[in-house]
Write a protein that holds these residues in place. Structure first.
Motif, PDB file in Angstrom:
ATOM      1  N   THR A   9      -2.640 -15.503  11.045  1.00 32.78           N
ATOM      2  CA  THR A   9      -3.835 -15.098  10.283  1.00 32.78           C
ATOM      3  C   THR A   9      -4.516 -13.911  10.959  1.00 32.78           C
ATOM      4  O   THR A   9      -5.061 -13.042  10.275  1.00 32.78           O
ATOM      5  CB  THR A   9      -4.839 -16.250  10.102  1.00 32.78           C
ATOM      6  N   PHE A  10      -4.467 -13.869  12.292  1.00 30.51           N
ATOM      7  CA  PHE A  10      -5.005 -12.713  13.020  1.00 30.51           C
ATOM      8  C   PHE A  10      -4.218 -11.461  12.639  1.00 30.51           C
ATOM      9  O   PHE A  10      -4.805 -10.403  12.405  1.00 30.51           O
ATOM     10  CB  PHE A  10      -4.932 -12.948  14.533  1.00 30.51           C
ATOM     11  N   GLY A  11      -2.892 -11.599  12.576  1.00 33.94           N
ATOM     12  CA  GLY A  11      -2.052 -10.463  12.182  1.00 33.94           C
ATOM     13  C   GLY A  11      -2.397  -9.955  10.795  1.00 33.94           C
ATOM     14  O   GLY A  11      -2.430  -8.739  10.560  1.00 33.94           O
ATOM     15  N   VAL A  12      -2.675 -10.876   9.888  1.00 29.22           N
ATOM     16  CA  VAL A  12      -3.070 -10.483   8.523  1.00 29.22           C
ATOM     17  C   VAL A  12      -4.403  -9.729   8.566  1.00 29.22           C
ATOM     18  O   VAL A  12      -4.555  -8.682   7.918  1.00 29.22           O
ATOM     19  CB  VAL A  12      -3.150 -11.720   7.598  1.00 29.22           C
ATOM     20  N   LYS A  13      -5.371 -10.247   9.334  1.00 25.53           N
ATOM     21  CA  LYS A  13      -6.668  -9.564   9.458  1.00 25.53           C
ATOM     22  C   LYS A  13      -6.495  -8.179  10.084  1.00 25.53           C
ATOM     23  O   LYS A  13      -7.126  -7.211   9.655  1.00 25.53           O
ATOM     24  CB  LYS A  13      -7.622 -10.380  10.328  1.00 25.53           C
ATOM     25  N   LEU A  14      -5.655  -8.103  11.108  1.00 26.23           N
ATOM     26  CA  LEU A  14      -5.422  -6.823  11.780  1.00 26.23           C
ATOM     27  C   LEU A  14      -4.767  -5.834  10.823  1.00 26.23           C
ATOM     28  O   LEU A  14      -5.169  -4.663  10.747  1.00 26.23           O
ATOM     29  CB  LEU A  14      -4.559  -7.023  13.024  1.00 26.23           C
ATOM     30  N   TRP A  15      -3.764  -6.285  10.075  1.00 26.59           N
ATOM     31  CA  TRP A  15      -3.094  -5.404   9.116  1.00 26.59           C
ATOM     32  C   TRP A  15      -4.075  -4.912   8.046  1.00 26.59           C
ATOM     33  O   TRP A  15      -4.067  -3.731   7.689  1.00 26.59           O
ATOM     34  CB  TRP A  15      -1.908  -6.109   8.460  1.00 26.59           C
ATOM     35  N   ASP A  16      -4.934  -5.816   7.569  1.00 27.87           N
ATOM     36  CA  ASP A  16      -5.936  -5.434   6.573  1.00 27.87           C
ATOM     37  C   ASP A  16      -6.864  -4.364   7.138  1.00 27.87           C
ATOM     38  O   ASP A  16      -7.186  -3.390   6.465  1.00 27.87           O
ATOM     39  CB  ASP A  16      -6.733  -6.668   6.139  1.00 27.87           C
ATOM     40  N   PHE A  17      -7.267  -4.538   8.390  1.00 25.09           N
ATOM     41  CA  PHE A  17      -8.157  -3.562   9.031  1.00 25.09           C
ATOM     42  C   PHE A  17      -7.455  -2.222   9.206  1.00 25.09           C
ATOM     43  O   PHE A  17      -7.988  -1.175   8.855  1.00 25.09           O
ATOM     44  CB  PHE A  17      -8.643  -4.102  10.373  1.00 25.09           C
ATOM     45  N   VAL A  18      -6.228  -2.260   9.735  1.00 24.79           N
ATOM     46  CA  VAL A  18      -5.482  -1.020   9.992  1.00 24.79           C
ATOM     47  C   VAL A  18      -5.178  -0.286   8.686  1.00 24.79           C
ATOM     48  O   VAL A  18      -5.331   0.943   8.602  1.00 24.79           O
ATOM     49  CB  VAL A  18      -4.180  -1.330  10.778  1.00 24.79           C
ATOM     50  N   SER A  19      -4.770  -1.021   7.680  1.00 26.50           N
ATOM     51  CA  SER A  19      -4.378  -0.374   6.425  1.00 26.50           C
ATOM     52  C   SER A  19      -5.559   0.207   5.654  1.00 26.50           C
ATOM     53  O   SER A  19      -5.367   1.082   4.808  1.00 26.50           O
ATOM     54  CB  SER A  19      -3.599  -1.347   5.539  1.00 26.50           C
ATOM     55  N   HIS A  20      -6.772  -0.262   5.959  1.00 26.59           N
ATOM     56  CA  HIS A  20      -7.952   0.256   5.259  1.00 26.59           C
ATOM     57  C   HIS A  20      -8.918   0.977   6.208  1.00 26.59           C
ATOM     58  O   HIS A  20     -10.057   1.271   5.826  1.00 26.59           O
ATOM     59  CB  HIS A  20      -8.700  -0.881   4.555  1.00 26.59           C
ATOM     60  N   ALA A  21      -8.480   1.266   7.410  1.00 24.99           N
ATOM     61  CA  ALA A  21      -9.370   1.809   8.450  1.00 24.99           C
ATOM     62  C   ALA A  21     -10.066   3.103   8.014  1.00 24.99           C
ATOM     63  O   ALA A  21     -11.231   3.329   8.355  1.00 24.99           O
ATOM     64  CB  ALA A  21      -8.598   2.042   9.741  1.00 24.99           C
ATOM     65  N   PHE A  22      -9.368   3.953   7.274  1.00 18.37           N
ATOM     66  CA  PHE A  22      -9.947   5.242   6.912  1.00 18.37           C
ATOM     67  C   PHE A  22     -10.631   5.216   5.548  1.00 18.37           C
ATOM     68  O   PHE A  22     -11.142   6.236   5.092  1.00 18.37           O
ATOM     69  CB  PHE A  22      -8.869   6.324   6.963  1.00 18.37           C
ATOM     70  N   GLU A  23     -10.652   4.051   4.916  1.00 13.36           N
ATOM     71  CA  GLU A  23     -11.256   3.928   3.592  1.00 13.36           C
ATOM     72  C   GLU A  23     -12.579   3.176   3.610  1.00 13.36           C
ATOM     73  O   GLU A  23     -13.304   3.196   2.625  1.00 13.36           O
ATOM     74  CB  GLU A  23     -10.295   3.175   2.655  1.00 13.36           C
ATOM     75  N   ILE A  24     -12.891   2.504   4.713  1.00 13.57           N
ATOM     76  CA  ILE A  24     -14.084   1.649   4.751  1.00 13.57           C
ATOM     77  C   ILE A  24     -15.209   2.321   5.527  1.00 13.57           C
ATOM     78  O   ILE A  24     -14.978   3.239   6.322  1.00 13.57           O
ATOM     79  CB  ILE A  24     -13.757   0.269   5.375  1.00 13.57           C
ATOM     80  N   LYS A  25     -16.417   1.847   5.260  1.00 14.31           N
ATOM     81  CA  LYS A  25     -17.589   2.361   5.959  1.00 14.31           C
ATOM     82  C   LYS A  25     -17.563   1.892   7.414  1.00 14.31           C
ATOM     83  O   LYS A  25     -16.905   0.917   7.766  1.00 14.31           O
ATOM     84  CB  LYS A  25     -18.869   1.858   5.288  1.00 14.31           C
ATOM     85  N   GLU A  26     -18.308   2.582   8.241  1.00 11.43           N
ATOM     86  CA  GLU A  26     -18.358   2.243   9.665  1.00 11.43           C
ATOM     87  C   GLU A  26     -18.884   0.822   9.880  1.00 11.43           C
ATOM     88  O   GLU A  26     -18.360   0.083  10.715  1.00 11.43           O
ATOM     89  CB  GLU A  26     -19.238   3.246  10.417  1.00 11.43           C
ATOM     90  N   SER A  27     -19.889   0.442   9.116  1.00 12.07           N
ATOM     91  CA  SER A  27     -20.437  -0.912   9.272  1.00 12.07           C
ATOM     92  C   SER A  27     -19.393  -1.976   8.920  1.00 12.07           C
ATOM     93  O   SER A  27     -19.311  -3.017   9.573  1.00 12.07           O
ATOM     94  CB  SER A  27     -21.693  -1.098   8.419  1.00 12.07           C
ATOM     95  N   ASP A  28     -18.563  -1.705   7.909  1.00 10.52           N
ATOM     96  CA  ASP A  28     -17.493  -2.641   7.558  1.00 10.52           C
ATOM     97  C   ASP A  28     -16.419  -2.680   8.648  1.00 10.52           C
ATOM     98  O   ASP A  28     -15.842  -3.732   8.931  1.00 10.52           O
ATOM     99  CB  ASP A  28     -16.865  -2.267   6.209  1.00 10.52           C
ATOM    100  N   ALA A  29     -16.151  -1.522   9.260  1.00 10.66           N
ATOM    101  CA  ALA A  29     -15.181  -1.470  10.358  1.00 10.66           C
ATOM    102  C   ALA A  29     -15.682  -2.307  11.541  1.00 10.66           C
ATOM    103  O   ALA A  29     -14.910  -3.053  12.162  1.00 10.66           O
ATOM    104  CB  ALA A  29     -14.941  -0.024  10.788  1.00 10.66           C
TER     105      ALA A  29
END
Length: 182
Positions: free
Chosen positions: A37-57
């Motif tokens: 589940t951590f890997g899924v969260k990490l992948w979600d973060f990495v795959s959307h890193a440049f699309e989300i706001k700083e506060s969401d990051a």
């Protein structure tokens, strides 16, 4: 016959500690699932890193930190529980990094980790305060304070216990024993 019965009972009681191994293996399996589940969260973060706001990051990173703390807590419980209640590891060097963790210090480490996890959750909640009611914010804060007070109380009890042990071993006042050990 009573002495023989006593030996049988003691053997059964001492052997029962091996039942704990099932719990530790179960925790290890749960940890492996949690790692997925951590890997899924990490992948979600990495795959959307440049699309989300700083506060969401920041919120996503706090979630990852939270997961790492929970995983560390599980590892600490598995290893120290096995060492304290089941059997010593054959290779002491394999767990030297864990240090000496008896039941008392394990409670302190667990409580400290719970406070850290609670702090992260509270920070996540306050970063999204606009989505919470004032009552919810109040209760989250009260619960966090309860964790902090509990951890401080456990640390105090552990310190008093250590001072009592030092007093019992040296026959002197704890302050004397402490100053002589320094």
């Amino acid at each position: 016959m009573p002495k023989r019965l006593e030996l049988v009972i003691e053997t059964i009681i001492l052997a029962s500690r091996w039942l704990l191994v099932l719990f530790y293996i179960g925790l290890a399996i749960a940890l492996a699932i949690y790692a997925l589940t951590f890997g899924v969260k990490l992948w979600d973060f990495v795959s959307h890193a440049f699309e989300i706001k700083e506060s969401d990051a920041i919120l996503k990173m706090l979630g990852l930190i939270d997961a790492a703390l929970v995983a560390s807590l599980v590892v600490m419980v598995i290893i120290s529980g096995y060492e304290n209640y089941v059997s010593r590891f054959d290779d002491d060097g394999a767990v030297h990094w864990l240090g000496e963790i008896d039941a008392g210090s394990l409670k302190i480490k667990v409580a400290s980790t719970i406070v850290a996890i609670s702090s992260i959750h509270l920070l996540q909640i306050f970063l999204n305060a606009s989505t919470q009611t004032a009552e919810h914010l109040m209760w989250y804060t009260i619960i966090h304070i309860a964790f902090v007070v509990s951890a401080l109380f456990l640390a105090y009890v552990d310190r008093v216990s250590a001072m009592t042990k030092a007093l019992g071993k040296s026959g002197k006042e704890p302050a004397q024993a402490k100053s002589e050990n320094a």
